[in-house]
Design a protein around this motif. Structure first.
Motif, short mmCIF file in Angstrom:
data_model
loop_
_atom_site.label_atom_id
_atom_site.label_comp_id
_atom_site.label_asym_id
_atom_site.label_seq_id
_atom_site.Cartn_x
_atom_site.Cartn_y
_atom_site.Cartn_z
N LEU A 149 -10.71 51.07 -128.78
CA LEU A 149 -9.94 50.61 -127.63
C LEU A 149 -10.02 49.09 -127.55
O LEU A 149 -11.11 48.51 -127.66
CB LEU A 149 -10.49 51.20 -126.33
N ALA A 150 -8.88 48.47 -127.32
CA ALA A 150 -8.85 47.02 -127.14
C ALA A 150 -9.43 46.67 -125.77
O ALA A 150 -9.55 47.52 -124.89
CB ALA A 150 -7.42 46.51 -127.24
N SER A 151 -9.81 45.42 -125.59
CA SER A 151 -10.31 44.98 -124.29
C SER A 151 -9.22 45.18 -123.24
O SER A 151 -8.02 45.19 -123.55
CB SER A 151 -10.73 43.52 -124.34
N SER A 152 -9.64 45.35 -121.99
CA SER A 152 -8.69 45.71 -120.94
C SER A 152 -9.04 44.99 -119.64
O SER A 152 -10.17 45.07 -119.16
CB SER A 152 -8.71 47.22 -120.70
N LYS A 153 -8.05 44.34 -119.06
CA LYS A 153 -8.23 43.69 -117.76
C LYS A 153 -8.55 44.72 -116.69
O LYS A 153 -9.34 44.46 -115.77
CB LYS A 153 -6.97 42.92 -117.39
N PHE A 154 -7.95 45.91 -116.78
CA PHE A 154 -8.19 46.93 -115.77
C PHE A 154 -9.63 47.43 -115.81
O PHE A 154 -10.24 47.68 -114.77
CB PHE A 154 -7.22 48.10 -115.98
N VAL A 155 -10.18 47.56 -117.01
CA VAL A 155 -11.59 47.94 -117.15
C VAL A 155 -12.47 46.84 -116.57
O VAL A 155 -13.41 47.11 -115.80
CB VAL A 155 -11.94 48.21 -118.62
#
Length: 304
Positions: free
Chosen positions: A260-266
């Protein structure tokens, strides 16, 4: 294979399956991971209508280009408004409905069990629709208790498994606080993996809820190790204790491991929550307070 599945089978490639014994940290960890914008998952609304794939369209009302309103698993947030949000959940009416009457998905270890081709295709179609109707790119879900790894691999041959482990004494105490104190007397919670000798040993421990629970914890761990070895499964194993020490690094490492790529929502979700080491808290009541001797016995059972 159906025309729908031929067209959309990419939506169920490399699904992420998070599992643990229960009370092992899977809920809070999956709550974080499931904030990722690529992931579709089993929701509270799916549980209300277990056989309906179309119910997954409802996510688009809560989570779209204008707003991102996703609730939390009720163990983490029990507010009334959270109940109404589209949110990830782990319940088993859906699994019992989708696996069919041949399989006791909620209470069986399912060791050496595989879905038939008809069963597997039916479930693949439903899960592909789940991902498509939620307007996501990849499937994820979390389970507790037995890993059910061979059965799930027969449906998703390229599944990426994430095993969350927690120190056994704290896990057993948490089980007693949530499950065993009211629901379990001398009956094993999960079935289908014990030999006659193991059943006799379990019965000999059933007078003590903590030791009886420890024996079941041990069996889950042994069954998981057996399935991992048998299947040469793709399992990313991680510890709850590492998560509470460095939650952001733990999540970053896990996301990288499962692709999984990095995520602002995470990241934004992690800014809003507080991660605490629940191993160090006091017992919830005198009923679940453990003596040093009981703790020692639990470790002897688990490691024996």
């Amino acid at each position: 294979m159906s025309n729908f599945l031929l067209k959309h089978k990419h939506l169920i490639e490399k699904p992420i399956i998070i599992f643990g014994t229960g009370r092992s940290g899977t809920t809070v960890i999956s709550d974080i991971i499931f904030r990722h914008e690529d992931l579709a998952w089993h929701s509270n609304y799916q549980e209300l209508l277990p056989k309906s794939a179309a119910i997954n369209y409802l996510r688009r009302v809560f989570d779209n280009s204008m707003w991102h309103i996703i609730g939390m698993n009720t163990q983490n947030n029990k507010s009334l408004i959270n109940q109404l949000y589209f949110r990830p959940i782990e319940r088993y009416d859906f699994w019992e409905a989708i696996t069919g009457p041949r399989i006791d998905f909620s209470r069986g270890f399912l060791l050496n069990e595989r879905a038939t081709e008809e069963e597997a295709n039916r479930m693949r179609i439903h899960f592909a629709k789940m991902v498509k109707y939620q307007n996501r790119k990849r499937l994820a879900f979390k389970l507790t208790g037995p890993a059910r790894m061979e059965y799930l691999s027969s449906i998703f041959p390229d599944a990426v498994f994430v095993q969350i482990n927690r120190e056994p004494v704290s896990t057993v105490r948490s089980w007693l606080e949530i499950h065993w104190s009211n629901q379990i007397t001398d009956q094993l919670w999960w079935t289908g993996a014990y030999s006659d000798a193991e059943l006799a040993e379990a019965k000999s421990l059933s007078h003590d809820q903590a030791l009886f629970a420890a024996y079941q914890y041990k069996k889950i761990m042994e069954a998981t190790a057996y399935e991992t070895k048998k299947l040469h499964a793709n399992v990313y194993a991680a510890n709850y204790e590492d998560f509470v020490k460095q939650p952001r690094q733990f999540i970053a490492d896990m996301m990288q491991a499962v692709g999984l790529a990095s995520s602002k929502f995470v990241d934004d979700f992690m800014d809003k929550i507080s991660v605490q080491n629940r191993n160090n808290r006091a017992a919830a009541s005198a009923k679940t307070e453990m003596s040093e001797e009981t703790k020692k016995r639990i470790l002897e059972i688990v490691n024996g």
